[in-house]
Every structure is written in C-alpha cells, then in structure tokens.
Design an enzyme around this catalytic site. Sequence first.
Site, PDB file in Angstrom:
ATOM      1  N   GLY A  14       0.833  -1.220   0.000  1.00 55.86           N
ATOM      2  CA  GLY A  14       0.000   0.000   0.000  1.00 55.86           C
ATOM      3  C   GLY A  14       0.856   1.253   0.000  1.00 55.86           C
ATOM      4  CB  ALA A  15       4.265   1.706  -0.962  1.00 60.05           C
ATOM      5  CB  SER A  16       0.424   4.085  -4.586  1.00 54.28           C
ATOM      6  OG  SER A  16      -0.840   3.840  -4.031  1.00 54.28           O
ATOM      7  N   GLY A  56      17.124   0.863  -8.542  1.00 58.62           N
ATOM      8  CA  GLY A  56      16.810  -0.561  -8.419  1.00 58.62           C
ATOM      9  C   GLY A  56      15.440  -0.849  -7.832  1.00 58.62           C
ATOM     10  CB  VAL A  64      -2.280  -6.910   0.408  1.00 64.10           C
ATOM     11  CG1 VAL A  64      -1.033  -6.242  -0.105  1.00 64.10           C
ATOM     12  CG2 VAL A  64      -3.283  -5.895   0.935  1.00 64.10           C
ATOM     13  CE1 TYR A 155      -8.057   1.052   9.931  1.00 61.39           C
ATOM     14  CE2 TYR A 155      -8.113   1.834  12.197  1.00 61.39           C
ATOM     15  CZ  TYR A 155      -7.484   1.760  10.959  1.00 61.39           C
ATOM     16  OH  TYR A 155      -6.286   2.408  10.772  1.00 61.39           O
ATOM     17  CB  ALA A 156     -11.367  -1.474  16.719  1.00 61.32           C
ATOM     18  CB  ALA A 157     -12.159  -6.517  15.235  1.00 59.00           C
ATOM     19  CE  LYS A 159      -5.089  -0.926  10.666  1.00 58.91           C
ATOM     20  NZ  LYS A 159      -3.962  -1.158   9.756  1.00 58.91           N
TER      21      LYS A 159
END
Length: 248
Positions: A14-16, A56, A64, A155-157, A159
């Site tokens: 998720g690096a964009s 490189g 994912v 989301y909490a569960a 994480k």
Amino acid sequence: MNLDFKNKNVLVTGASRGIGSSIAFAFAQAGARIALNYASSDERAQEVLKTLPGSGHGLYKFDVAQADQVEGGIEKILKDFGSLQVVVNNAGITRDQILLRMKEDDWDQVMQTNLKSVFLVTRLAVKSMLKARHGSIINVSSIIGQTGQAGQSNYAAAKAGIIAFTKSIALEVASRSIRINCIAPGFIETDMTKSLSEDVRKGILDRVPMGSMGKPEDIAGGCLFLASPLASYITGHTLDVNGGLLMN
Ligand code: NAD
C-alpha cells in the site's frame, strides 16, 4: 550500528500514497531497494517511484487481500530482488459504520484487507527469510486496535488482531533471527483522516498531549528503527507513535 539499509531489499505494501509512500521514501533514503506494492492507481505509483532516492526500485501491483495475487506478487519480487530483508505490511482501509448499520461486506472487506493480508504476506515473507535466517517484518496496526472506537468495530478488531498475530509469529520465528513487530500510529495526516469533520478533528487534537496530528514521516521513522540493528533485540513489540494520545 546505524540506520544504513544499503544492500537491503524492502517490500512496502500500500505504498502509493500516505504512510506507505513515506515509509518507502525513508528506506530508499537510507540506501534500500524498494519493492513498492500498490493496488490500483498506476499513475500514482509511478509518481511515488520517481521520488524515491537511489536505484533498483520496482513497482508491484497486487491486491494484498487476494491469496493468488499475493503469491504471484511476492514470487515476482523474490525473482527480481533475490531476497527480502524487510517487509512492511502497511496497506489498509476503513469502512466505518456503527454496528447496527454495518453490512457484512463492510466487516469482510476490512478483515480481508487489514488482517488477512498480513497473514498472507507474512507467511510468504517468513518462508523466504527462514532460508536466510534473518529478517524483519513490521505490521502497521493502529491506536484504534488498542483503545477501540465507536463506528470502527471492524477496523479496531482487525488492528487488534494484527497485534496478537504479530506476537504469535514472533514466538514462532524468534529462534531463527527473524523479528516481527507492530507500529501503532495515532492520528496521522493522510487521505484516510482527511475526511474527518472539523469537529472530530478538534476533538482529537484536544486529547493529543503533543497538540498536533502526526505526519507520515513519524511512522516511517519508527519503521526504520524497528527494522534496523538498533532494534536487534526487539520482537513481538508494538511501538506507539501517537503524540501521547494512548495515555489520555
Ligand atoms: P491511505 O488510505 O492514504 O493509504 C492506504 C494505502 O493502502 C493506499 O495506498 C491504498 O491504495 C492501499 N491499499 C488499500 N487496499 C489495498 C489492497 N487491497 N492491496 C494493496 N494496497 C491496498 O491511508 P494511510 O493513512 O496512509 O494508512 C496506512 C496504514 O496506516 C493503514 O494500515 C492504516 O490503517 C494505518 N493507520 C493510519 C492512521 C492514520 O491516522 N492515517 C492511523 C493508524 C493506522
């Protein structure tokens, strides 16, 4: 001992944009080669790639949350890079809703993207790191996984699940010199938090002892530390980066 990542290969999911692109930049600046994973926007991923110092680096488009795509993506990265020394599981989404209005799909999507993905990526990363008897994995959790939050039960569960998963795998691989840790951001200025109303934002800031929201670079710094030899005796840990919010 320092933060030199020359000759190290780092995968960031998720690096964009947001925290992920900042983590990729920080590792590249420290000398690493980056495998930059993204899910959808080719254009944005290309933009981030262009900003990375060094050479490189490569772009790897896969979802994912999908086992077959993760398998294909990591296979390709290992073919291109030869090995991975560091993996940062950063990709994540929110589908906020109070429980009675939460659809099964809101629950499933968040679980799959935020938690199942960490299992899928880590399983393959560990497999490749076991051969080298060396590696560092960092999973991006959240303060919400520690405190809970109304409207974010899915989301909490997910994480919180990441933290428990991390500790379990840390125990499984510690003897092979593979370390796995979490970083738990507080409220960080990114697209994910941009949609918060002024009222909510003010409410949060009033509770943050340091009085401001964090920046993606604050999380990148923690990741660099956790992956570096400076943290060589740290595993199964959750690093809180939240301006003191967890104490309030
Ligand atoms: P963001 O929405 O800006 O970025 C999330 C990234 O994940 C995006 O690039 C997105 O394309 C990617 N992604 C989403 N689904 C994906 C998938 N299926 N496959 C591959 N990539 C996918 O959010 P951010 O604020 O940069 O968040 C990054 C991480 O930090 C997330 O895990 C988030 O939960 C966590 N976090 C953020 C905050 C915050 O305040 N911003 C706080 C705590 C934790």
